[in-house]
Design a protein around this motif. Sequence first.
Motif, PDB file in Angstrom:
ATOM      1  N   ASN A   1      25.561 -41.141  63.409  1.00  0.00           N
ATOM      2  CA  ASN A   1      25.031 -42.467  63.270  1.00  0.00           C
ATOM      3  C   ASN A   1      25.980 -43.265  62.116  1.00  0.00           C
ATOM      4  OD1 ASN A   1      23.158 -42.729  65.170  1.00  0.00           O
ATOM      5  ND2 ASN A   1      21.632 -41.820  64.154  1.00  0.00           N
TER       6      ASN A   1
ATOM      7  N   SER B   1      10.289 -43.042  71.546  1.00  0.00           N
ATOM      8  CA  SER B   1      11.556 -43.994  71.344  1.00  0.00           C
ATOM      9  C   SER B   1      11.317 -45.042  72.249  1.00  0.00           C
ATOM     10  CB  SER B   1      12.852 -43.400  71.463  1.00  0.00           C
ATOM     11  OG  SER B   1      13.570 -44.280  71.293  1.00  0.00           O
TER      12      SER B   1
ATOM     13  N   GLY C   1      10.111 -47.722  69.813  1.00  0.00           N
ATOM     14  CA  GLY C   1      11.253 -48.129  69.094  1.00  0.00           C
ATOM     15  C   GLY C   1      11.267 -49.508  69.000  1.00  0.00           C
TER      16      GLY C   1
ATOM     17  N   ASP D   1      13.183 -51.989  68.176  1.00  0.00           N
ATOM     18  CA  ASP D   1      14.144 -52.906  68.809  1.00  0.00           C
ATOM     19  C   ASP D   1      14.405 -52.661  70.661  1.00  0.00           C
ATOM     20  OD1 ASP D   1      14.945 -53.265  66.361  1.00  0.00           O
ATOM     21  OD2 ASP D   1      16.500 -51.948  66.242  1.00  0.00           O
TER      22      ASP D   1
ATOM     23  N   ASP E   1      18.555 -51.343  71.529  1.00  0.00           N
ATOM     24  CA  ASP E   1      19.339 -50.445  71.080  1.00  0.00           C
ATOM     25  C   ASP E   1      20.318 -49.581  72.305  1.00  0.00           C
ATOM     26  OD1 ASP E   1      18.285 -50.340  68.545  1.00  0.00           O
ATOM     27  OD2 ASP E   1      16.851 -48.933  68.963  1.00  0.00           O
TER      28      ASP E   1
ATOM     29  N   LEU F   1      19.437 -43.553  76.328  1.00  0.00           N
ATOM     30  CA  LEU F   1      18.324 -43.110  75.384  1.00  0.00           C
ATOM     31  C   LEU F   1      17.995 -41.589  75.548  1.00  0.00           C
ATOM     32  CD1 LEU F   1      15.508 -45.228  74.287  1.00  0.00           C
ATOM     33  CD2 LEU F   1      14.887 -43.009  75.140  1.00  0.00           C
TER      34      LEU F   1
ATOM     35  N   PHE G   1      24.719 -46.532  73.181  1.00  0.00           N
ATOM     36  CA  PHE G   1      23.460 -46.613  72.511  1.00  0.00           C
ATOM     37  C   PHE G   1      23.615 -46.574  71.012  1.00  0.00           C
ATOM     38  CE2 PHE G   1      19.784 -44.243  70.811  1.00  0.00           C
ATOM     39  CZ  PHE G   1      18.723 -44.873  71.512  1.00  0.00           C
ATOM     40  N   ASN G   2      22.757 -47.599  70.322  1.00  0.00           N
ATOM     41  CA  ASN G   2      22.797 -47.550  68.783  1.00  0.00           C
ATOM     42  C   ASN G   2      21.707 -46.824  68.146  1.00  0.00           C
ATOM     43  OD1 ASN G   2      23.145 -48.509  66.144  1.00  0.00           O
ATOM     44  ND2 ASN G   2      21.856 -50.367  66.588  1.00  0.00           N
ATOM     45  N   GLY G   3      22.303 -45.530  67.512  1.00  0.00           N
ATOM     46  CA  GLY G   3      21.151 -44.759  67.025  1.00  0.00           C
ATOM     47  C   GLY G   3      20.977 -44.959  65.719  1.00  0.00           C
TER      48      GLY G   3
ATOM     49  N   THR H   1      19.828 -46.755  63.438  1.00  0.00           N
ATOM     50  CA  THR H   1      18.525 -47.666  62.856  1.00  0.00           C
ATOM     51  C   THR H   1      17.863 -46.616  62.060  1.00  0.00           C
ATOM     52  OG1 THR H   1      16.974 -47.158  64.532  1.00  0.00           O
ATOM     53  CG2 THR H   1      18.513 -49.131  64.907  1.00  0.00           C
TER      54      THR H   1
ATOM     55  N   HIS I   1      15.636 -44.418  64.673  1.00  0.00           N
ATOM     56  CA  HIS I   1      16.199 -43.407  65.418  1.00  0.00           C
ATOM     57  C   HIS I   1      16.603 -42.380  64.412  1.00  0.00           C
ATOM     58  CE1 HIS I   1      15.818 -45.264  69.208  1.00  0.00           C
ATOM     59  NE2 HIS I   1      16.600 -46.200  68.894  1.00  0.00           N
TER      60      HIS I   1
END
Lengths: 299, 550
Positions: free
Chosen positions: B112, B427, B431, B433, B437, B449, B467-469, B471, B474
């Motif tokens: 990440n 998630s 989640g 966001d 994400d 995801l 995918f933006n993990g 955060t 996450h």
Amino acid sequence: MNRLPVWLSQHLAALRVVLVLTLTTGLLYPLGMTALAHVPGLAAPAQGSGLKGPDGSMVGSSLIGQAFTDGKGNALPQYFQSRPSAAGSGDGYDPTASGASNLGAQSVVDTLETNNDPKTFKPSLLTQVCARSAAVGALEHVDGSRPYCTADGVGAVLGVYYDGGTGGTATKVVSLDQACPAKPFLTEYQGLPVSCATPGEGYSGAVTVPIRGDAPAHPVVPPDAVTASGSGLDPQISPAYAALQVPRIAGRRHTSEQNVRALVAEYTTGRALGILGDPGVNVLELNLALDRSYPNQGA
Amino acid sequence: MIALMQAFLVIAVVVGLHVPLGDHLARQLDGGRHLKIERTLYRVCGIDPDREQDWRHYLLALLAFTVMSIAVLFALLVGQGHLPWSRGIGGMPWRTALHTAVSFTTNTSWQNYVPETGTGHFAVMAGLGVQAFASAAVGICAALALIRGLVRHGTDELGNFWVDLIRTIGRVLVPLAVVAGLLLIALGVEQNLGGSHTVTTLTGGQQTLIGGPVGSWESVKLFSGDGGGFFNASSAHPFENPNAASNLIEIVLMLLIPTAFIRTFGRMVGSLKQSWTLLAVVGILFGLLLAAASLAQHSTHSPVAAAVGGQYEGTETRFGIPGTTLFGISATGSADGAGGGSYDSFSSLGGGVLLAAMMLGEIAPGGTGSGLYGLLIAVLIAVFIGGLMVGRTPEYLRKRIGLGEMRYVVMYALVAPTVILVCSAVSVGLGQDGAADMGNPGPHGLTELIYAYTSNTQSNGSAMSGFNGATDFHNGLMVVAMLLGRYVPIAFVLALAGKLARQRPGVVTAGTLRASGVNFVTLATGAALILALLNFLPALALGPLAEGLR
């Protein structure tokens, strides 16, 4: 040793094992490998396969691609062009930000520019492919058309509204990637007029319908010329993309296409063992050789 | 055609090498004398190498080692700004550092952070590098204990965790790392302690090249099942994987130890017929996955692929599409998870096959050690079902597979689906966001995801990187997924091993189901496929199938 409870003694042993491993596998091993890598034969690759320019200074690495642009995204016509790159902003090829676009097959609808802010424009993968193809076509004076692309170089994607949600009779049709006041690539669809897309308006209720169009299935501009690589640092282009660029280079450098083709062949790598990977042309090495053999005498 | 020849070459090399390496592993890890240097090491660490452990103490030692590994790695990452060779990179924020420490200790290596700007050389070598070796060895330890459970009779003793750990690293992994590392360096992978240096390019622009000990990292990260990138692009980066020949070696390295360990199993249980049987199951599964992915990657069904003329987005010229697909299946069929291209840009169904390979439980051939115990769980289920179907006593290697044993087997099999589906659902639901994400619109965003939580739970570490993990949400949820996905199955494996070892030897009678031959291979392959994929069919239908079949 048995005076300690077993869970505690095991944790103490664990800590010592981790520290011993840190010294051996964590320091001794990589530092030893670094020392071993100084032997002849390993030294050049170990140091990053550097390439020197005509004045003897380092100009890059034979493994790391570069953008041959003016820094504003415009191709320098005297050089062979690399593939598009998603590494870093601007023209890409930033080794401090390696990576791919990570856009997939679903990426066909653009987020159009709003408030005259270019940063709000998020082109879909399809539009990126179409735009690059049109640009390469213009640069090389060939047909840049592709399936599912409009003539003005964006994705040919309709948003169709139906009275029953996703089915029924079509009520409204929008060309999603063509921002107003662009002229839609189709005048009508299922008897309805096609309108251009208004930036900022959400078209999430529409069914997306990509339109194939009549472009040839095998476009003149090769696939690697319109796609970014996985690393964004791909040092190579396909022999087909190199061949497409030969006439432009020969004209710019006042030499024959045959000479340029011979140089391209010199920097082309075939498949390893005849079956591994794809053939490729190293662009930086080729351009360095071009500057040596056929210097660019200015525009 | 090229794709087929590449696949045959890789399979031939792996099968060829697995025989000597598997035999070597069995010789070095199964009993025998301690080396002098090992004795010194045990003394320094306060370990009695000749005292064997029952399953509870084996597990305790394994978990103690895990706790200390996470703690030391966390400290190194947070404090890397004060360490040498750190390229001026400061300490990692603690949430990212916690995720990273757990990620590398569990053999997952989901990242990440951006390695180019996130980790210095010291943290990579002495932190991540150590755990690449150690986490691979931990998997092998658990597998060794299970094998001993099958081999031994009427005992509680399953071996000594510390001896298994040290021998695996010292006698097998380090020598292999040196050989493979030098080979990769010779092919172009860099190996130095330089920082970043900026050059003026041919066109007068600037380019900052990053030096580093990549060769020593690359070999370990591939054969250990670690798979984390020295660079963000992982093994698609030219400094990590410079040409088609290095690509072949890297693919072989990912498959090598898990495959060889099947042979080690055969040697230790004294039946090479068993290891060939398991290898056949693995070969069929790997072949099915590779065939499915290759067909999907070859198609130009989607508008984007049709516009391009093939699945070229996210693919390096030097590997080509077949080489990238083969790399992807090898990275997800094993537990390695290195990236040889952008898995996010694979075709919808091609990316779905990568996901399915992980959901299968990573048994084709799976992770180092974990591949074998995952495979044995599938085999035990096949034995049990097969036994019930023909009305024979469920037995495997002269051990009765009764209710008590099956309880652990089934609980093992339930962990991954439960953790993956619950974490994915949490998630999606909680989640903060939401879809922000996800890097792609539509069902592909959901695929990203589910892929993320499958990869974290199954200790794989490959990513659909859109995918933006990165955060807080996450980072936290992934830590939970990784810990549960790695250690709960290990606990069940060790408990099962303990139960099996206590049994008295059974007698092979005419009523025993023969655990070899075409019938059994078919049964075991079918059991593995049905068991894993049925759990995930609804999730797959909402993600990759929804995108690919429209």
